[in-house]
Design an enzyme around this catalytic site. Sequence first.
Site, PDB file in Angstrom:
ATOM      1  CG  HIS B 135      -1.890   1.130   1.264  1.00  0.00           C
ATOM      2  ND1 HIS B 135      -2.229   1.745   2.436  1.00  0.00           N
ATOM      3  CD2 HIS B 135      -2.554   1.785   0.294  1.00  0.00           C
ATOM      4  CE1 HIS B 135      -3.069   2.743   2.172  1.00  0.00           C
ATOM      5  NE2 HIS B 135      -3.276   2.780   0.884  1.00  0.00           N
ATOM      6  CB  CYS B 154       0.248   1.974   7.995  1.00  0.00           C
ATOM      7  SG  CYS B 154       1.923   2.167   8.618  1.00  0.00           S
ATOM      8  CG  HIS B 155      -2.978   3.092   5.648  1.00  0.00           C
ATOM      9  ND1 HIS B 155      -1.638   3.072   5.367  1.00  0.00           N
ATOM     10  CD2 HIS B 155      -3.264   4.370   5.960  1.00  0.00           C
ATOM     11  CE1 HIS B 155      -1.142   4.285   5.487  1.00  0.00           C
ATOM     12  NE2 HIS B 155      -2.104   5.100   5.846  1.00  0.00           N
ATOM     13  N   GLY B 156      -4.357  -1.072   7.776  1.00  0.00           N
ATOM     14  CA  GLY B 156      -5.186  -2.258   7.931  1.00  0.00           C
ATOM     15  C   GLY B 156      -5.244  -3.190   6.743  1.00  0.00           C
ATOM     16  N   PRO B 169      -6.528  -2.034   1.949  1.00  0.00           N
ATOM     17  CG  PRO B 169      -5.473  -0.121   2.773  1.00  0.00           C
ATOM     18  CD  PRO B 169      -6.131  -1.385   3.208  1.00  0.00           C
TER      19      PRO B 169
END
Lengths: 409, 190
Positions: B135, B154-156, B169
Site C-alpha cells: 500500500h 498503518c492502514h489495515g 487497501p
Amino acid sequence: MSGHATYEFRNPLVRWIEARLPIFSTIRGQAVDFPTPRNLNYWWTFGGIAATMLVVQILTGIVLVMHFTPHVDLAFDSVEKIMRDVNYGWLLRWLHANGASFFFIAVYIHMFRGLYYGSYKSPREVLWMIGVIIFIAMMATAFMGYVLPWGQMSYWGAVVITNLFSAFPVIGETIVQWLWGGFSVDNPTLQRFFSLHYLLPFVLAALVFLHIWALHVVGNNNPDGLDVKSPEDTLPFHPYYTMKDLYAILVFFLVYLGFVFYSPWYLGHSINFAPANPLSTPAHIVPEWYFLPQYAMLRAVPDKLGGVLVMFGSLIILLFLPWLDTSKVRSNRYRPLGRFFFWLFVIACITLGIAGAQPAEGAWLITARIATVFYFAYFLVILPLLGQMERPKPMPATITEAVLSRARH
Amino acid sequence: MTTFIDQEATRRDFLFIATGTVGAAGTALALWPFIDQMNPDASVLALASTEFDMAPLQPGQGVTIKWRGKPIFIRHRTEEEIKKAKETPLAELKDPIARNANLPPDAPATDENRVKDANGKVNEKYLVQIGICTHLGCVPLGESGDYHGWFCPCHGSHYDQAGRIRKGPAPRNLDIPPYRYVSDTKIVIG
C-alpha cells in the site's frame, strides 16, 4: 536610466499579472531593452562572468552538500567518497574547487577594470561600495569552504586565519574562542563554518542583486568614461550584450574547464590530501593563490596587530576610493599619469601575490614591504594628488564621437 | 531580434545564433552530472546481495533481515500454515499474480509460486518476502491479521500465510525478492 518604461502587452494573462506585479515590463526594461553604452569592450564581460561563476558555485555546492558530512571524524572521508564513489562526484568537486579560483579571477579582473576606467566615481560610488562588500563576503565564503575538506592545509589555514583576531588587545582571545567554540579549531568550528559557507553564497546573491540594481539606476560606465547623452550612444542590452557576455562566458569556461579536466589540483596544495592533524603543522603554510597578496601584506609588517590592521585595511581602503581619487576624468584612457600609476599598482598587486607564496624572509620580505607601501601610497597619496597635478588628454564630446573617431583610424 | 526581421540573414545573426546554441547545448549537457550524482553509486550497488542460512529457524519461527536497506521476512512455516495456504482457492485472492521476481510477471499466485527460487527450486517450508506493505510502504506485523499471516498497522491490510493480500487497501501481494538456494537451507538474495 530611462525611468519606468511603459509597455503594452497583448496576452491577457500577462496583462493580468503585469497589473499586479510589473515583472514583464521590468524584464523588458532592465534585461532586454536596457540602454547600454555602445562602446563597451570585453573587459566589461567579467561582471557577467563573475555572476555566472557564483551560480556555478551555488549549484555545485548544493549537490556536494548532499554527500558531505560536517564532522571532524567523517569530513575528510566523505570528501574522498565524493571523489571515488559518488556518480560524477569528482567532476562536481573539481568544478567547485576550481570554480572558487575562477570566480576570483573574474572578480579581480572586474575590479581592475573598474579601477582603470574610473567606474567607482560619481554617480557610481554606492555601486562600487556594494562591490567591495561582495568581495569581502566572498573572501570569507572561500576561506570557510576551504576548511571543510578537513585536510592539513584546511585545518592550519583555519588556525592561522582565526588567530588573526587574537591580535586585538584585551578582547582578542575571547573573540578567537568564540569563533572556535572551544580552545582550538575543532568540531564546533567545522560545523559553524559549514553552516556559514552554505548561508553566505545566498547573501552574496542578494548583494549581487543590489549591485545590479545600483548599476541599473546609474547606468554602465564605459571605456571612454563619458556620460550617455543621447539614444545613439547606446544599444539595447539584448541581444548585443547578452550574446557578447555569453560568448565571453564560453571562452572563460574553456579555460576553467581546461583546469577542471586536465589539471584539477594545479591551483591547490598537495598537503591537503593528508587528513587534518592538530598535532603537526606542515612546513610551509600558504593560502590559496587568491589570498596571497593580502597574506604578503600581513607578513610584511613586523608587528602582529600591525600586520592584521594592514591586511584588513587593504580591503577597507577600497570603500573610500571614490573620494580618494580626486580626478574629474573617469577613464584612464585620457589620463596619461593615471594610466602609468595604474599599471604600477597592478604590478605591485602581482608582486605581492608572488611574495605571498614565498617564505617571509630575505629579499622577498623586503619586496613585499615595498609593494605594501606602494599599495597604500597609491590610494592615500598618488590618487589624491594626481587629480590636481595631472593634465588629462582632450576628450571627445560623446560616446558616439569617440567610437566613430576610432573607427576612422 | 526584431530589428533584422525584414533583412537578409547577416553574419551577426549567425554569430548570435551560434553563440546562443553553444550556450544552451552546453548548459543542457552539464545537467546530467547534477542529476546522476543522486543515483545510487557503485559502492551502494556493490552491497546488492545478501546471504542467509535458514537452518537454525524452527517451524513457526521467522526473522527479518536487511537487504538493500529493506526488511526481508524469512519464515519457517508450520505444516498447518502451508496446508491453509494451499487450500485457498485462487478465486478468493484479491491479487491473483504471484509477484515473485524469480518467475514470469504473469505467474499465478499459487502457494508453490510464492516459494519458488530463481532456479525453480521449491522449498515450501521457507517463505522469503520483502517486508514492505504494497500500500504505502510500512512494515507489516507477523503472525497477525485475520488470516494469521501479516497485518499492516498503518492502514489495515491483511496478508495470508503465503503473504498474499486478502483484505484492506493494499493492491498487491507482498513482493518476493530475487533469490536462489545455494544449499538446502542457504539462500542468496539479490
